[in-house]
Design a protein around this motif. Structure first.
Motif, mmCIF file in Angstrom:
data_model
loop_
_atom_site.group_PDB
_atom_site.id
_atom_site.type_symbol
_atom_site.label_atom_id
_atom_site.label_comp_id
_atom_site.label_asym_id
_atom_site.label_seq_id
_atom_site.Cartn_x
_atom_site.Cartn_y
_atom_site.Cartn_z
ATOM 1 N N GLY A 53 0.761 -1.295 0.239
ATOM 2 C CA GLY A 53 0.058 0.061 -0.111
ATOM 3 C C GLY A 53 0.790 1.424 0.079
ATOM 4 O O GLY A 53 0.479 2.159 -0.584
ATOM 5 N N VAL A 54 2.094 1.132 0.665
ATOM 6 C CA VAL A 54 3.013 2.372 0.781
ATOM 7 C C VAL A 54 3.513 2.764 -0.757
ATOM 8 O O VAL A 54 3.614 3.633 -1.200
ATOM 9 N N GLU A 55 4.150 1.365 -1.178
ATOM 10 C CA GLU A 55 4.881 1.509 -2.524
ATOM 11 C C GLU A 55 4.063 1.963 -3.576
ATOM 12 O O GLU A 55 4.479 2.493 -4.411
ATOM 13 N N THR A 56 2.572 1.643 -3.483
ATOM 14 C CA THR A 56 1.642 1.909 -4.609
ATOM 15 C C THR A 56 1.173 3.405 -4.376
ATOM 16 O O THR A 56 0.270 3.669 -5.316
ATOM 17 N N HIS A 57 1.449 3.963 -3.069
ATOM 18 C CA HIS A 57 0.811 5.376 -3.054
ATOM 19 C C HIS A 57 -0.791 5.179 -2.627
ATOM 20 O O HIS A 57 -1.388 6.194 -2.549
ATOM 21 N N ASN A 58 -0.987 4.200 -2.166
ATOM 22 C CA ASN A 58 -2.387 4.029 -1.891
ATOM 23 C C ASN A 58 -2.428 4.470 -0.078
ATOM 24 O O ASN A 58 -3.357 5.135 0.385
ATOM 25 N N ILE A 59 -1.390 4.212 0.555
ATOM 26 C CA ILE A 59 -1.159 4.581 2.100
ATOM 27 C C ILE A 59 -0.176 5.759 1.891
ATOM 28 O O ILE A 59 0.620 5.606 1.437
ATOM 29 N N ILE A 60 -0.745 6.899 2.309
ATOM 30 C CA ILE A 60 0.211 8.056 2.268
ATOM 31 C C ILE A 60 0.309 8.777 3.501
ATOM 32 O O ILE A 60 -0.630 8.465 4.469
ATOM 33 N N GLU A 61 1.067 9.770 3.664
ATOM 34 C CA GLU A 61 1.197 10.757 4.792
ATOM 35 C C GLU A 61 1.440 9.739 6.166
ATOM 36 O O GLU A 61 0.798 10.191 7.261
ATOM 37 N N PHE A 62 1.911 8.453 6.189
ATOM 38 C CA PHE A 62 2.006 7.938 7.434
ATOM 39 C C PHE A 62 3.151 8.330 8.185
ATOM 40 O O PHE A 62 4.208 8.902 7.719
ATOM 41 N N TRP A 234 7.450 9.224 -3.559
ATOM 42 C CA TRP A 234 6.365 9.327 -4.529
ATOM 43 C C TRP A 234 6.611 10.882 -4.779
ATOM 44 O O TRP A 234 6.417 11.630 -5.865
ATOM 45 N N SER A 235 6.963 11.725 -3.870
ATOM 46 C CA SER A 235 7.072 13.182 -3.986
ATOM 47 C C SER A 235 8.327 13.554 -4.681
ATOM 48 O O SER A 235 8.528 14.728 -5.250
ATOM 49 N N ASP A 236 9.528 12.603 -4.986
ATOM 50 C CA ASP A 236 10.317 12.482 -5.849
ATOM 51 C C ASP A 236 9.874 12.603 -7.233
ATOM 52 O O ASP A 236 10.643 13.230 -8.312
ATOM 53 N N ILE A 237 8.762 12.174 -7.731
ATOM 54 C CA ILE A 237 8.389 11.627 -9.034
ATOM 55 C C ILE A 237 6.989 12.074 -9.468
ATOM 56 O O ILE A 237 6.501 11.953 -10.615
ATOM 57 N N LEU A 238 6.341 12.780 -8.331
ATOM 58 C CA LEU A 238 4.851 13.441 -8.817
ATOM 59 C C LEU A 238 5.125 14.974 -8.992
ATOM 60 O O LEU A 238 6.398 15.414 -8.769
ATOM 61 N N GLY A 239 4.109 15.479 -9.323
ATOM 62 C CA GLY A 239 4.234 16.917 -9.733
ATOM 63 C C GLY A 239 4.462 17.176 -11.182
ATOM 64 O O GLY A 239 3.762 16.718 -11.957
ATOM 65 N N THR A 240 5.268 18.173 -11.382
ATOM 66 C CA THR A 240 5.380 18.903 -12.990
ATOM 67 C C THR A 240 6.764 18.311 -13.336
ATOM 68 O O THR A 240 7.600 18.201 -12.457
ATOM 69 N N ASN A 241 7.044 18.464 -14.545
ATOM 70 C CA ASN A 241 8.278 18.134 -15.285
ATOM 71 C C ASN A 241 8.856 17.032 -14.508
ATOM 72 O O ASN A 241 10.355 17.069 -14.447
ATOM 73 N N VAL A 242 8.242 15.999 -14.763
ATOM 74 C CA VAL A 242 8.462 14.834 -13.897
ATOM 75 C C VAL A 242 9.725 13.952 -14.602
ATOM 76 O O VAL A 242 10.387 13.256 -14.346
ATOM 77 N N GLY A 243 9.856 14.207 -16.119
ATOM 78 C CA GLY A 243 10.729 13.440 -16.963
ATOM 79 C C GLY A 243 10.023 12.470 -17.867
ATOM 80 O O GLY A 243 8.809 12.125 -17.416
ATOM 81 N N GLY A 244 10.792 11.963 -18.849
ATOM 82 C CA GLY A 244 10.078 11.192 -19.669
ATOM 83 C C GLY A 244 9.618 9.930 -19.288
ATOM 84 O O GLY A 244 8.491 9.357 -19.390
ATOM 85 N N ARG A 245 10.176 9.134 -17.904
ATOM 86 C CA ARG A 245 9.648 8.226 -17.222
ATOM 87 C C ARG A 245 10.070 8.264 -15.995
ATOM 88 O O ARG A 245 11.309 9.019 -15.702
ATOM 89 N N THR A 246 9.213 7.988 -15.044
ATOM 90 C CA THR A 246 9.623 7.931 -13.317
ATOM 91 C C THR A 246 9.723 6.489 -12.968
ATOM 92 O O THR A 246 8.998 5.735 -13.623
ATOM 93 N N PHE A 247 10.845 6.362 -11.912
ATOM 94 C CA PHE A 247 10.638 5.022 -11.126
ATOM 95 C C PHE A 247 10.930 5.225 -9.804
ATOM 96 O O PHE A 247 11.491 6.218 -9.357
ATOM 97 N N LYS A 248 9.955 4.311 -9.101
ATOM 98 C CA LYS A 248 9.707 4.429 -7.842
ATOM 99 C C LYS A 248 10.698 3.339 -7.066
ATOM 100 O O LYS A 248 10.178 2.052 -7.208
ATOM 101 N N LEU A 249 11.556 3.633 -6.332
ATOM 102 C CA LEU A 249 12.371 2.598 -5.480
ATOM 103 C C LEU A 249 11.587 2.394 -4.042
ATOM 104 O O LEU A 249 11.044 3.201 -3.836
ATOM 105 N N PRO A 250 11.752 1.219 -3.531
ATOM 106 C CA PRO A 250 11.051 0.820 -2.395
ATOM 107 C C PRO A 250 11.565 1.545 -1.277
ATOM 108 O O PRO A 250 12.678 1.865 -1.170
ATOM 109 N N ASP A 251 10.803 2.050 -0.350
ATOM 110 C CA ASP A 251 10.988 2.552 0.852
ATOM 111 C C ASP A 251 9.908 2.658 1.805
ATOM 112 O O ASP A 251 8.925 3.358 1.671
ATOM 113 N N PRO A 252 9.888 1.573 2.507
ATOM 114 C CA PRO A 252 8.569 1.322 3.619
ATOM 115 C C PRO A 252 8.930 2.060 4.919
ATOM 116 O O PRO A 252 8.157 1.852 5.875
#
Lengths: 257, 257
Positions: A53-62, A234-252
């Motif tokens: 849930g954390v990695e998929t951005h379903n669980i946020i602001e924990f 997710w705050s590294d890769i959301l927002g604007t000017n995110v780039g051609g593709r974004t990649f989310k590394l795990p961090d629980p």
């Protein structure tokens, strides 16, 4: 194996989709930990589902790792799976890059903490995210400048550099930590980069999404073409000017908005 | 447990962050399946990491489940974890809704396949995503109109309805399947909704992101306030007019762009 799956499926798929009112199967749902310490029961949530849930951005602001999941998350981070999960993300990033024709304006954005550098030796002493964030203690760790690299991220970095892609680090660390961060990056094997951007005081009170989006916009105004962007938040890769593709590394361990 | 984790950490965190050139530890990385059938070795990728990569949108546009992961994915889908993962997502959605003051313009968008309705009885016969998509066979399944609900999604639906939230289904199914889909939804326990939107031929060749974004925009132009949006595909929740918050249900079987 196909045949096996087929028979399993016929037997089980029917009830898999059914609700609690359809017999005993869901009485085992979903509260047994399948991983971590002891496989004991946890009310309300499975730790593996919490991590997904954390990695998929379903669980946020924990605010931290649930107390019941400390052992599970600790074992995940020191075990094979965290490395395997990181390797898979970096592998996808490289497979993507290999599809591109690289120009000398192309840049790749890396976050630093839990992306380029690994703070596990610090967080191991903080319950792997179970303890409240302690900025004093974390700053002491940062100023030691001894964080090792995340090995899969370092491998990706080296491949990108060898392809002539410009490297830009954008970190939430403050200007006061610029020098120690630069030396830590070099010590960890990140030997060169185009820019290392720290969080300016003018962003005080602003979210990482706002800060990092604005810095990426400035990069593009300077002529950089951001082909990729990798971070553990997710705050590294959301927002604007995110780039051609974004990649989310795990961090629980923690959440940065 | 904290103490245990601490000692584990001291012992292991140091090497966890180190690369392949630091001893034997990473020779076990990451190629042993920790789940699925037999725990045999898979070159290049762990099936658990592949599934996480799919759910986090790091792995995109995949044409099917990797052959080596068929058993793992089949066991995931018919086992406890898929249900637990779905429950966690729907639980987060409800926790979010409970923080809102609901107005009579508030709407929640549901995707249908693998979100409201469960096609596992069909996919179980297709290697759980291992077989290439067979539109003829899938249409036959759809026209039977017997897909069960995803039980956690149905629970969320019922809670949203009880709060007076308008329900809108947006599906990639065509107009020709509108009636059977409506009757299947009712049979599955989804008894009422404001709108059930099927994919108009004018969207032929357009991506789901474009189709669904445009339909959500129309909803907002009609005065709906989309407070939430849930789907099993990233194309359900990316794009524009995505809603107040989006929720990604698990689906390792297929990818819709």
């Amino acid at each position: 194996m196909k045949v096996f799956v087929f028979f399993v499926a016929i037997a089980v798929a029917a009830w898999q989709c059914q609700g609690d009112d359809h017999g005993v199967n869901f009485q085992v749902f979903p509260l047994r930990m399948k991983s971590g310490l002891g496989g004991h029961y946890i009310p309300e949530i499975s730790c593996e589902s919490w991590r997904l849930g954390v990695e998929t951005h379903n669980i946020i602001e924990f605010s931290g790792v649930p107390k019941d999941c400390i052992g599970y998350i600790g074992n995940y981070l020191v075990g094979d799976q965290y490395r395997s999960d990181s390797k898979t993300v970096c592998r996808e990033a490289y497979l993507y890059v290999k599809t591109l024709n690289i120009s000398n304006k192309d840049a790749w954005v890396f976050d630093i903490d839990e992306t380029a550098l690994c703070n596990l030796p610090y967080y191991a002493d903080q319950g792997f995210g179970a303890e409240p964030y302690n900025s004093t203690a974390f700053d002491e760790w940062v100023f030691r400048g001894v964080a090792p690299p995340l090995p899969e991220s370092l491998k990706l970095y080296k491949k990108l550099v060898s392809l002539g892609i410009k490297i830009v680090f954008i970190t939430g660390r403050p200007l006061s930590q610029l020098d120690v961060t630069a030396s830590n990056l070099k010590k960890a094997g990140y030997l060169k980069w185009d820019k290392l951007i720290t969080k300016d005081p003018s962003y005080h009170g602003k979210t990482a999404v706002i800060y990092k989006s604005n810095e990426r916009r400035k990069l593009e105004e300077q002529g950089y073409n951001i082909i990729g962007n990798i971070g553990d938040q997710w705050s590294d890769i959301l927002g604007t000017n995110v780039g051609g593709r974004t990649f989310k590394l795990p961090d629980p361990m923690y959440y940065v908005s």
